[in-house]
Design a protein around this motif. Structure first.
Motif, PDB file in Angstrom:
ATOM      1  N   ILE A   1       0.880  -1.178   0.000  1.00  0.00           N
ATOM      2  CA  ILE A   1       0.000   0.000   0.000  1.00  0.00           C
ATOM      3  C   ILE A   1       0.911   1.220   0.000  1.00  0.00           C
ATOM      4  N   TYR A   2       0.857   1.980  -1.076  1.00  0.00           N
ATOM      5  CA  TYR A   2       1.674   3.185  -1.208  1.00  0.00           C
ATOM      6  C   TYR A   2       0.734   4.383  -1.339  1.00  0.00           C
ATOM      7  N   THR A   3       0.825   5.320  -0.428  1.00  0.00           N
ATOM      8  CA  THR A   3       0.031   6.543  -0.511  1.00  0.00           C
ATOM      9  C   THR A   3       0.981   7.725  -0.672  1.00  0.00           C
TER      10      THR A   3
ATOM     11  N   TRP B   1       0.048  -6.975  -9.860  1.00  0.00           N
ATOM     12  CA  TRP B   1      -1.157  -6.199 -10.131  1.00  0.00           C
ATOM     13  C   TRP B   1      -1.449  -5.248  -8.981  1.00  0.00           C
ATOM     14  N   ASN B   2      -1.486  -3.958  -9.313  1.00  0.00           N
ATOM     15  CA  ASN B   2      -1.734  -2.936  -8.306  1.00  0.00           C
ATOM     16  C   ASN B   2      -2.708  -1.895  -8.842  1.00  0.00           C
ATOM     17  N   ILE B   3      -3.754  -1.647  -8.086  1.00  0.00           N
ATOM     18  CA  ILE B   3      -4.703  -0.602  -8.436  1.00  0.00           C
ATOM     19  C   ILE B   3      -4.073   0.754  -8.132  1.00  0.00           C
ATOM     20  N   TYR B   4      -4.230   1.685  -9.051  1.00  0.00           N
ATOM     21  CA  TYR B   4      -3.639   3.022  -8.881  1.00  0.00           C
ATOM     22  C   TYR B   4      -4.742   4.074  -8.951  1.00  0.00           C
TER      23      TYR B   4
ATOM     24  N   THR C   1      -2.238  10.416  -4.365  1.00  0.00           N
ATOM     25  CA  THR C   1      -2.089   9.146  -5.074  1.00  0.00           C
ATOM     26  C   THR C   1      -2.181   7.972  -4.104  1.00  0.00           C
ATOM     27  N   MET C   2      -2.558   6.820  -4.636  1.00  0.00           N
ATOM     28  CA  MET C   2      -2.532   5.577  -3.869  1.00  0.00           C
ATOM     29  C   MET C   2      -2.346   4.402  -4.817  1.00  0.00           C
ATOM     30  N   SER C   3      -1.437   3.500  -4.462  1.00  0.00           N
ATOM     31  CA  SER C   3      -1.266   2.231  -5.168  1.00  0.00           C
ATOM     32  C   SER C   3      -1.429   1.115  -4.145  1.00  0.00           C
ATOM     33  N   ALA C   4      -2.201   0.107  -4.479  1.00  0.00           N
ATOM     34  CA  ALA C   4      -2.413  -1.007  -3.563  1.00  0.00           C
ATOM     35  C   ALA C   4      -2.616  -2.278  -4.360  1.00  0.00           C
ATOM     36  N   GLY C   5      -1.974  -3.370  -3.898  1.00  0.00           N
ATOM     37  CA  GLY C   5      -2.148  -4.627  -4.597  1.00  0.00           C
ATOM     38  C   GLY C   5      -1.187  -5.682  -4.125  1.00  0.00           C
TER      39      GLY C   5
END
Length: 231
Positions: free
Chosen positions: A147-149, A194-197, A186-190
């Motif tokens: 999880i990247y915010t 595969w990561n939703i952005y 921004t947020m990336s999670a997965g």
């Protein structure tokens, strides 16, 4: 004659063993870092739309860049990331951008969707992403949750508007009514590949000089897609 094959088998075994040991040393890295290159594709939406503005067709974005991963805990699964990237985006919609007799830009909504075949604006940006990063990684585990915010600044290098329809072909660039600076959350999670952005713009695409019926066009960029990370 038998000794030569035995010697070759022994030699190959020794080389394989050496490479395996070197790989083990590389894999078990107590100072490992993660996800320093990224590439992504998004579907671009428009938020805070003026009345009667609608999107039509695919509005795509392509993103790539490098992020310096800087772990901040002993396990190295929490980090700060600062990077540099490039982004290309298009927005297909029914906002007509034209010029009047005094060579000033005008803005209006195209009511009849059958009166045109193309109407979009596009931009190219240099971006500065800043992220707070959490992941379930270890020095030997390459498949993990993340999880990247964060926050992303973007500077618009070029922008164009294109229309093709009953009015003919209309193309413009270097419209000063576009905001040069774009920024948002921004947020990336997965898991694994595969990561939703998600990106949500905090400032408008246009400056206050861009107006419809004396009202500012406050619409912002919203991007939803997939992000891929590489060491």
């Amino acid at each position: 004659m038998i000794r030569l094959p035995i010697f070759l088998v022994f030699l190959l075994g020794s080389i394989t063993c050496c490479f395996s040991q070197e790989d083990a040393v590389k894999v078990v890295d107590s100072l490992y870092k993660e996800d320093q290159f990224y590439a992504g594709v998004t579907y671009n939406l428009i938020g805070k739309k003026p009345d009667n503005l609608s999107q039509r067709g695919f509005s795509l974005g392509f993103h790539l860049g490098f992020i310096k991963d800087m772990p901040i805990n002993k396990a190295r699964n929490v980090a700060i990331g600062i990077g540099l990237g490039y982004s290309a985006n298009s927005y297909n919609q029914n906002l007509l951008i034209n010029k009047d007799d005094t060579n000033n830009f005008t803005y209006s909504i195209i009511e009849n969707s059958n009166s045109y075949t193309k109407n979009k604006f596009s931009n190219h940006l240099i971006e500065l992403p800043i992220e707070f990063r959490w992941r379930s990684s270890t020095p030997t585990d390459y498949n993990f949750w993340r999880i990247y915010t964060g926050f992303k600044f973007g500077y618009v290098l070029t922008h164009t508007t294109k229309y093709k329809g009953d009015l003919g072909s209309i193309n413009y660039s270097n419209n000063e009514d576009f905001n040069k600076l774009q920024y948002g959350l921004t947020m990336s999670a997965g898991y694994n590949t595969w990561n939703i952005y998600l990106y949500y713009g905090l400032n408008p695409i246009f400056s206050k000089e861009a107006q419809i019926n004396a009202s500012s066009i406050d619409m912002n960029a919203v991007k939803i897609g997939l992000m891929f990370y590489i060491l």
